[in-house]
Design a protein around this motif. Sequence first.
Motif, PDB file in Angstrom:
ATOM      1  N   UNK A 159      11.358  65.230  32.331  1.00 25.79           N
ATOM      2  CA  UNK A 159      12.760  65.637  32.171  1.00 25.79           C
ATOM      3  C   UNK A 159      13.398  64.908  30.999  1.00 25.79           C
ATOM      4  N   UNK A 160      13.121  63.627  30.849  1.00 24.84           N
ATOM      5  CA  UNK A 160      13.686  62.864  29.736  1.00 24.84           C
ATOM      6  C   UNK A 160      13.127  63.335  28.397  1.00 24.84           C
ATOM      7  N   UNK A 161      11.825  63.677  28.371  1.00 25.43           N
ATOM      8  CA  UNK A 161      11.227  64.184  27.130  1.00 25.43           C
ATOM      9  C   UNK A 161      11.887  65.489  26.706  1.00 25.43           C
ATOM     10  N   UNK A 162      12.176  66.353  27.667  1.00 20.94           N
ATOM     11  CA  UNK A 162      12.852  67.620  27.371  1.00 20.94           C
ATOM     12  C   UNK A 162      14.275  67.370  26.888  1.00 20.94           C
ATOM     13  N   UNK A 163      14.968  66.441  27.516  1.00 28.17           N
ATOM     14  CA  UNK A 163      16.345  66.140  27.131  1.00 28.17           C
ATOM     15  C   UNK A 163      16.423  65.547  25.727  1.00 28.17           C
ATOM     16  N   UNK A 165      14.504  66.341  23.234  1.00 30.12           N
ATOM     17  CA  UNK A 165      14.073  67.321  22.237  1.00 30.12           C
ATOM     18  C   UNK A 165      15.252  68.068  21.626  1.00 30.12           C
ATOM     19  N   UNK A 166      15.272  68.159  20.291  1.00 30.82           N
ATOM     20  CA  UNK A 166      16.347  68.886  19.610  1.00 30.82           C
ATOM     21  C   UNK A 166      16.296  70.377  19.905  1.00 30.82           C
ATOM     22  N   UNK A 167      15.105  70.888  20.200  1.00 35.94           N
ATOM     23  CA  UNK A 167      14.960  72.344  20.341  1.00 35.94           C
ATOM     24  C   UNK A 167      15.208  72.853  21.754  1.00 35.94           C
ATOM     25  N   UNK A 168      15.005  72.015  22.760  1.00 41.68           N
ATOM     26  CA  UNK A 168      15.152  72.498  24.148  1.00 41.68           C
ATOM     27  C   UNK A 168      16.049  71.612  24.996  1.00 41.68           C
ATOM     28  N   UNK A 169      16.573  70.533  24.416  1.00 39.65           N
ATOM     29  CA  UNK A 169      17.372  69.594  25.198  1.00 39.65           C
ATOM     30  C   UNK A 169      18.619  70.175  25.820  1.00 39.65           C
ATOM     31  N   UNK A 170      19.159  71.248  25.216  1.00 44.30           N
ATOM     32  CA  UNK A 170      20.394  71.835  25.748  1.00 44.30           C
ATOM     33  C   UNK A 170      20.138  73.101  26.570  1.00 44.30           C
ATOM     34  N   UNK A 171      18.897  73.353  26.931  1.00 44.46           N
ATOM     35  CA  UNK A 171      18.553  74.548  27.687  1.00 44.46           C
ATOM     36  C   UNK A 171      18.539  74.258  29.199  1.00 44.46           C
ATOM     37  N   UNK A 172      18.640  75.319  29.987  1.00 41.92           N
ATOM     38  CA  UNK A 172      18.627  75.185  31.449  1.00 41.92           C
ATOM     39  C   UNK A 172      17.186  75.171  31.948  1.00 41.92           C
ATOM     40  N   UNK A 173      16.559  74.011  31.855  1.00 37.84           N
ATOM     41  CA  UNK A 173      15.152  73.857  32.235  1.00 37.84           C
ATOM     42  C   UNK A 173      15.052  72.915  33.430  1.00 37.84           C
ATOM     43  N   UNK A 174      14.339  73.354  34.445  1.00 32.69           N
ATOM     44  CA  UNK A 174      14.171  72.556  35.658  1.00 32.69           C
ATOM     45  C   UNK A 174      12.688  72.253  35.848  1.00 32.69           C
ATOM     46  N   UNK A 175      12.408  70.991  36.170  1.00 31.29           N
ATOM     47  CA  UNK A 175      11.035  70.511  36.305  1.00 31.29           C
ATOM     48  C   UNK A 175      10.751  70.169  37.764  1.00 31.29           C
ATOM     49  N   UNK A 176       9.647  70.666  38.264  1.00 27.79           N
ATOM     50  CA  UNK A 176       9.163  70.239  39.577  1.00 27.79           C
ATOM     51  C   UNK A 176       7.694  69.868  39.447  1.00 27.79           C
ATOM     52  N   UNK A 177       7.269  68.934  40.275  1.00 28.98           N
ATOM     53  CA  UNK A 177       5.917  68.383  40.172  1.00 28.98           C
ATOM     54  C   UNK A 177       5.256  68.377  41.538  1.00 28.98           C
ATOM     55  N   UNK A 178       3.995  68.800  41.572  1.00 32.56           N
ATOM     56  CA  UNK A 178       3.177  68.719  42.776  1.00 32.56           C
ATOM     57  C   UNK A 178       1.846  68.096  42.386  1.00 32.56           C
ATOM     58  N   UNK A 179       1.688  66.807  42.675  1.00 31.84           N
ATOM     59  CA  UNK A 179       0.518  66.052  42.260  1.00 31.84           C
ATOM     60  C   UNK A 179       0.320  66.150  40.753  1.00 31.84           C
ATOM     61  N   UNK A 180      -0.731  66.831  40.280  1.00 31.95           N
ATOM     62  CA  UNK A 180      -0.999  66.917  38.844  1.00 31.95           C
ATOM     63  C   UNK A 180      -0.561  68.246  38.237  1.00 31.95           C
ATOM     64  N   UNK A 181       0.267  68.964  38.956  1.00 32.85           N
ATOM     65  CA  UNK A 181       0.748  70.269  38.505  1.00 32.85           C
ATOM     66  C   UNK A 181       2.241  70.210  38.211  1.00 32.85           C
ATOM     67  N   UNK A 182       2.642  70.793  37.057  1.00 34.94           N
ATOM     68  CA  UNK A 182       4.047  70.846  36.653  1.00 34.94           C
ATOM     69  C   UNK A 182       4.512  72.293  36.653  1.00 34.94           C
ATOM     70  N   UNK A 196       7.629  75.309  23.598  1.00 36.64           N
ATOM     71  CA  UNK A 196       7.882  73.897  23.307  1.00 36.64           C
ATOM     72  C   UNK A 196       8.087  73.098  24.592  1.00 36.64           C
ATOM     73  N   UNK A 197       8.770  73.680  25.565  1.00 40.09           N
ATOM     74  CA  UNK A 197       8.966  72.996  26.847  1.00 40.09           C
ATOM     75  C   UNK A 197       7.628  72.739  27.523  1.00 40.09           C
ATOM     76  N   UNK A 198       6.732  73.723  27.480  1.00 43.41           N
ATOM     77  CA  UNK A 198       5.403  73.551  28.061  1.00 43.41           C
ATOM     78  C   UNK A 198       4.623  72.475  27.311  1.00 43.41           C
ATOM     79  N   UNK A 201       5.712  69.135  28.474  1.00 43.49           N
ATOM     80  CA  UNK A 201       5.203  68.852  29.820  1.00 43.49           C
ATOM     81  C   UNK A 201       3.729  68.453  29.775  1.00 43.49           C
ATOM     82  N   UNK A 202       2.965  69.114  28.912  1.00 37.86           N
ATOM     83  CA  UNK A 202       1.535  68.821  28.800  1.00 37.86           C
ATOM     84  C   UNK A 202       1.278  67.403  28.304  1.00 37.86           C
ATOM     85  N   UNK A 203       2.230  66.825  27.609  1.00 37.35           N
ATOM     86  CA  UNK A 203       2.019  65.493  27.036  1.00 37.35           C
ATOM     87  C   UNK A 203       2.115  64.386  28.080  1.00 37.35           C
TER      88      UNK A 203
END
Length: 223
Positions: A159-163, A165-182, A196-198, A201-203
């Motif tokens: 979530x902090x990495x997305x926030x 980012x200049x390109x996606x920081x102001x978008x309505x993006x919600x992150x949920x995590x289940x073990x090793x899955x995003x 870019x959001x994906x 997340x991959x990083x």
Amino acid sequence: MNKSNEELQKDVMAAIKWEPLLHAAEIGVTAQDGIVTLTGIVDSYAKKVEAESAAKNVAGVNALVEKITVEYSGTSTHTDNDIAREIMAAFKWNWEVPSDMVKVFVENGWVKLEGTTEWNYQKEAAQKAVKHLAGVKGVTNLIRINSSIKDHVEKTAIERAIQRSWSVGDQDIYVSVSENRVILTGTVDSIFQKDEAAHLAWQAPGVWTVDNELIVDYSYAMA
């Protein structure tokens, strides 16, 4: 109000022509309600990828249908065996690609990559290494991520990495995590922002899978 079909078509055509590889490429563009279709014939797989990337970066493109075909000149002598050998050589000299973990299959110029890597950047690097090789008509990347990091992924770190980012920081993006899955949900303005959001997340350490469920919904604000 939304972009008109004609405006979107012109913007995508201009973006494609702006790319150095595509100045002389004959690529057709149609646009209908945010859905852009690319057609035509190019003489390298790299040009096909560049056209797709250029179209994705245009504001207002909500979905992309890619029907570009790759046809090499009749003088091309690259057999499937030649292509496979060149791919393995490219992997050998690319430190980002764990060549001992990636398997290569070539049929009629179409490349299939299989195997496992620890990081998504290694998976992407394998595909990039193939992009500019002569004779390649397409790539199917079936490499799986199997990280040695077994801890659960940190949701707040993504979530902090997305926030940031200049390109996606102001978008309505919600992150949920289940073990090793995003899982990414919400809305963004362009396919570029969705990708870019994906990528962000991959990083994150330990990510094996990213389900990108973001919806592209672009429209102009009223003046």
